[in-house]
Motif scaffolding. Structure first.
Motif, mmCIF file in Angstrom:
data_model
loop_
_atom_site.group_PDB
_atom_site.id
_atom_site.type_symbol
_atom_site.label_atom_id
_atom_site.label_comp_id
_atom_site.label_asym_id
_atom_site.label_seq_id
_atom_site.Cartn_x
_atom_site.Cartn_y
_atom_site.Cartn_z
ATOM 1 N N VAL A 1 35.496 -11.556 44.594
ATOM 2 C CA VAL A 1 35.785 -10.326 45.193
ATOM 3 C C VAL A 1 35.525 -10.505 46.720
ATOM 4 O O VAL A 1 36.317 -10.050 47.529
ATOM 5 C CB VAL A 1 34.951 -9.150 44.694
ATOM 6 C CG1 VAL A 1 35.296 -7.955 45.649
ATOM 7 C CG2 VAL A 1 35.484 -8.958 43.090
ATOM 8 N N GLU B 1 38.306 -12.681 48.420
ATOM 9 C CA GLU B 1 39.668 -11.980 48.295
ATOM 10 C C GLU B 1 39.596 -10.738 49.710
ATOM 11 O O GLU B 1 40.393 -10.748 50.463
ATOM 12 C CB GLU B 1 39.920 -11.230 47.152
ATOM 13 C CG GLU B 1 40.643 -12.319 46.267
ATOM 14 C CD GLU B 1 40.594 -11.426 44.800
ATOM 15 O OE1 GLU B 1 40.581 -12.433 43.813
ATOM 16 O OE2 GLU B 1 40.343 -10.384 44.461
ATOM 17 N N PHE B 2 38.173 -10.415 49.581
ATOM 18 C CA PHE B 2 37.973 -9.343 50.687
ATOM 19 C C PHE B 2 38.166 -9.896 52.047
ATOM 20 O O PHE B 2 38.670 -9.139 53.046
ATOM 21 C CB PHE B 2 36.877 -8.480 50.583
ATOM 22 C CG PHE B 2 36.495 -7.215 51.389
ATOM 23 C CD1 PHE B 2 37.269 -6.003 50.999
ATOM 24 C CD2 PHE B 2 35.964 -7.228 52.478
ATOM 25 C CE1 PHE B 2 37.000 -4.920 51.595
ATOM 26 C CE2 PHE B 2 35.825 -6.008 53.202
ATOM 27 C CZ PHE B 2 36.367 -4.801 52.949
ATOM 28 N N SER C 1 41.661 -10.673 52.983
ATOM 29 C CA SER C 1 42.409 -9.528 53.324
ATOM 30 C C SER C 1 42.696 -8.949 54.708
ATOM 31 O O SER C 1 43.448 -8.329 55.172
ATOM 32 C CB SER C 1 41.828 -8.189 52.344
ATOM 33 O OG SER C 1 40.719 -7.824 53.061
ATOM 34 N N LYS D 1 40.151 -7.084 56.100
ATOM 35 C CA LYS D 1 39.545 -5.979 56.587
ATOM 36 C C LYS D 1 38.549 -6.099 57.341
ATOM 37 O O LYS D 1 37.884 -4.880 57.951
ATOM 38 C CB LYS D 1 39.343 -5.159 55.289
ATOM 39 C CG LYS D 1 40.698 -4.681 54.732
ATOM 40 C CD LYS D 1 40.165 -3.924 53.317
ATOM 41 C CE LYS D 1 41.463 -3.392 52.788
ATOM 42 N NZ LYS D 1 41.440 -3.649 51.157
ATOM 43 N N LEU E 1 30.094 -6.617 55.652
ATOM 44 C CA LEU E 1 30.280 -6.573 54.030
ATOM 45 C C LEU E 1 28.760 -7.099 53.550
ATOM 46 O O LEU E 1 28.262 -8.088 54.306
ATOM 47 C CB LEU E 1 31.192 -7.547 53.720
ATOM 48 C CG LEU E 1 31.473 -7.621 52.024
ATOM 49 C CD1 LEU E 1 32.260 -6.306 51.631
ATOM 50 C CD2 LEU E 1 32.562 -8.750 51.895
ATOM 51 N N PHE F 1 31.150 -2.341 52.026
ATOM 52 C CA PHE F 1 31.809 -2.628 53.121
ATOM 53 C C PHE F 1 31.350 -1.490 54.346
ATOM 54 O O PHE F 1 31.648 -0.335 53.648
ATOM 55 C CB PHE F 1 33.221 -2.633 52.931
ATOM 56 C CG PHE F 1 34.056 -2.649 54.016
ATOM 57 C CD1 PHE F 1 33.816 -3.569 55.041
ATOM 58 C CD2 PHE F 1 35.116 -1.831 54.306
ATOM 59 C CE1 PHE F 1 34.606 -3.778 56.179
ATOM 60 C CE2 PHE F 1 36.148 -1.859 55.517
ATOM 61 C CZ PHE F 1 35.711 -2.751 56.298
ATOM 62 N N LEU G 1 32.297 -1.664 46.541
ATOM 63 C CA LEU G 1 33.397 -2.288 46.170
ATOM 64 C C LEU G 1 33.075 -2.633 44.624
ATOM 65 O O LEU G 1 32.020 -2.823 44.275
ATOM 66 C CB LEU G 1 33.640 -3.840 46.693
ATOM 67 C CG LEU G 1 34.117 -3.730 48.326
ATOM 68 C CD1 LEU G 1 34.334 -5.033 48.808
ATOM 69 C CD2 LEU G 1 34.934 -2.842 48.606
#
Ligand SMILES: NC(=O)c1ccc[n+]([C@@H]2O[C@H](COP(=O)([O-])OP(=O)(O)OC[C@H]3O[C@@H](n4cnc5c(N)ncnc54)[C@H](OP(=O)(O)O)[C@@H]3O)[C@@H](O)[C@H]2O)c1
Length: 329
Positions: free
Chosen positions: A133, A136-137, A140, A142, A246, A263, A273
């Motif tokens: 996770v 991937e975050f 992404s 973000k 994060l 986050f 998350l």
């Protein structure tokens, strides 16, 4: 071969984490344990209800009843026994760190290549859904541009006769727990650092009992890692970007205890998350099953494990010589 028959090479404490993972898998069968003494192997086999017990590691490797071995030996023995196991036709899941020198990792990788046996570093948290996770975050976007990864893994090591305090055994807190935030930063940046600087506090036995490291990555991202045997148990990771942070309160172990992945965006409220639950040691076992039985691609390639070791050895060199060390020296 639809099932992997596993043997435990030693009666190490850490076996108790891997035994339930093998037993929980529909594709693994725990069939044997080996110890330096037959008495200890027999006692252990009775206690853990393991069918076969061997009084030497060599004897287990000679058996044709075993497909894969799990190696939980002290760090300085990882290379020797991984190579012997590969040469005996076994697949190998070997504890982290794979070995205390890059030269040993190279020999282990060469043995895996020559024999066709699978060799993997048992870095369990890298297989856990939480780590996926996070990856991937970060990908992404973000978090924006990555600035710093800060990671800590400390615990109080009270027993002074522990293998972790023996210099010749590959002891030291960077090798034992510092490699967790070190590998985490490598996972986030997708590559090892270009340059590192380390500071260490050496204990009576001569191993580092506190180690801090600074790392600089291609593109300008940085990382700071801390590990210690001297302070109460604590883990945490922050991945800091231009758009937010994060924060992981259980990045590496004790995932089942109140784990949170949060986050903190630049603007707005913190967001939790979701992470699927999974037994922490399941992924590394299933990875070996998939690679060996399904010909799948390894989740943690040996080249990445080699970079963990290269980075740690450069940090130690930096701490000894009090200078920054480039990884391409
Ligand atoms: N991934 C994780 O969560 C995790 C957690 C803890 C440890 N580890 C790793 O697992 C490895 C073992 O750690 P541990 O705490 O489980 O070790 P441990 O309990 O001290 O066990 C090490 C085993 O190695 C065997 N051994 C062979 N030669 C030895 C020697 N000269 N001195 C001591 N033991 C010797 C012994 O088994 P026999 O007497 O049966 O031969 C001993 O039981 C380390 O590489 C460590 O980094 C990983």
């Amino acid at each position: 071969m639809a099932i992997i028959r596993w043997g435990l090479l030693s009666t190490a404490n850490i076996n108790r984490a891997v035994i339930p993972a093998i037993r929980a898998s529909s594709r693994g069968d725990l069939v044997a344990v080996a110890s330096r003494s037959l008495e200890s192997a027999n006692t252990y086999a009775r206690r853990w209800e393991i069918p076969m017990a061997y009084g030497s590691y060599e004897a287990m490797l000679e058996s044709d009843q075993i497909d894969a071995v799990y190696i939980g030996l002290p760090n300085h023995l990882h290379a020797e026994w991984s190579i012997k196991a590969l040469r005996a036709g076994k697949h190998v899941l070997c504890e982290k760190p794979l070995a205390p020198t890059v030269e040993e990792v190279n020999r282990m990788a060469a043995a895996s290549q020559e024999t066709g046996g699978y060799l993997a570093e048992a870095f369990m948290y890298l297989h856990h859904p939480q780590t996926r996770v996070v990856k991937e975050f970060v990908q992404s976007g973000k978090l924006g541009e990555l600035c710093v990864v800060r990671g800590v893994f400390n615990f109080a090591l009270r027993a002074r006769d522990n293998i972790r305090l023996v210099p010749e055994y590959g002891g030291g807190c960077l090798w034992d727990v510092g490699v967790y935030p070190l590998s985490f930063a490598q996972m986030v940046y997708g590559a090892p650092p270009e340059e590192v600087f380390g500071y260490q506090w050496l204990g009576e036995s001569g191993v580092d009992e506190t180690f801090t490291g600074q790392m600089r990555y291609t593109g300008g991202g940085l990382a700071q890692i801390t590990s210690s045997f001297r302070s109460p148990w604590f883990t945490r990771v922050e991945v800091i970007g231009t758009e937010g942070r994060l924060v992981l309160n259980r990045p590496f172990v004790r995932m089942e205890e109140n784990r949170r992945l949060t986050f903190h965006p630049k603007d707005g409220d913190p967001q939790e998350l979701d992470v699927p639950d999974e037994f922490l040691y399941q992924g590394e076992v299933e990875d070996l099953h998939r690679v060996v039985l399904d010909n799948a691609t390894p989740h943690l390639p040996l080249a990445e494990s080699r970079n963990h070791i290269l980075t740690a050895t450069c940090l130690y060199l930096s701490a000894r010589e009090n200078r920054p060390v480039g990884l391409n020296r």
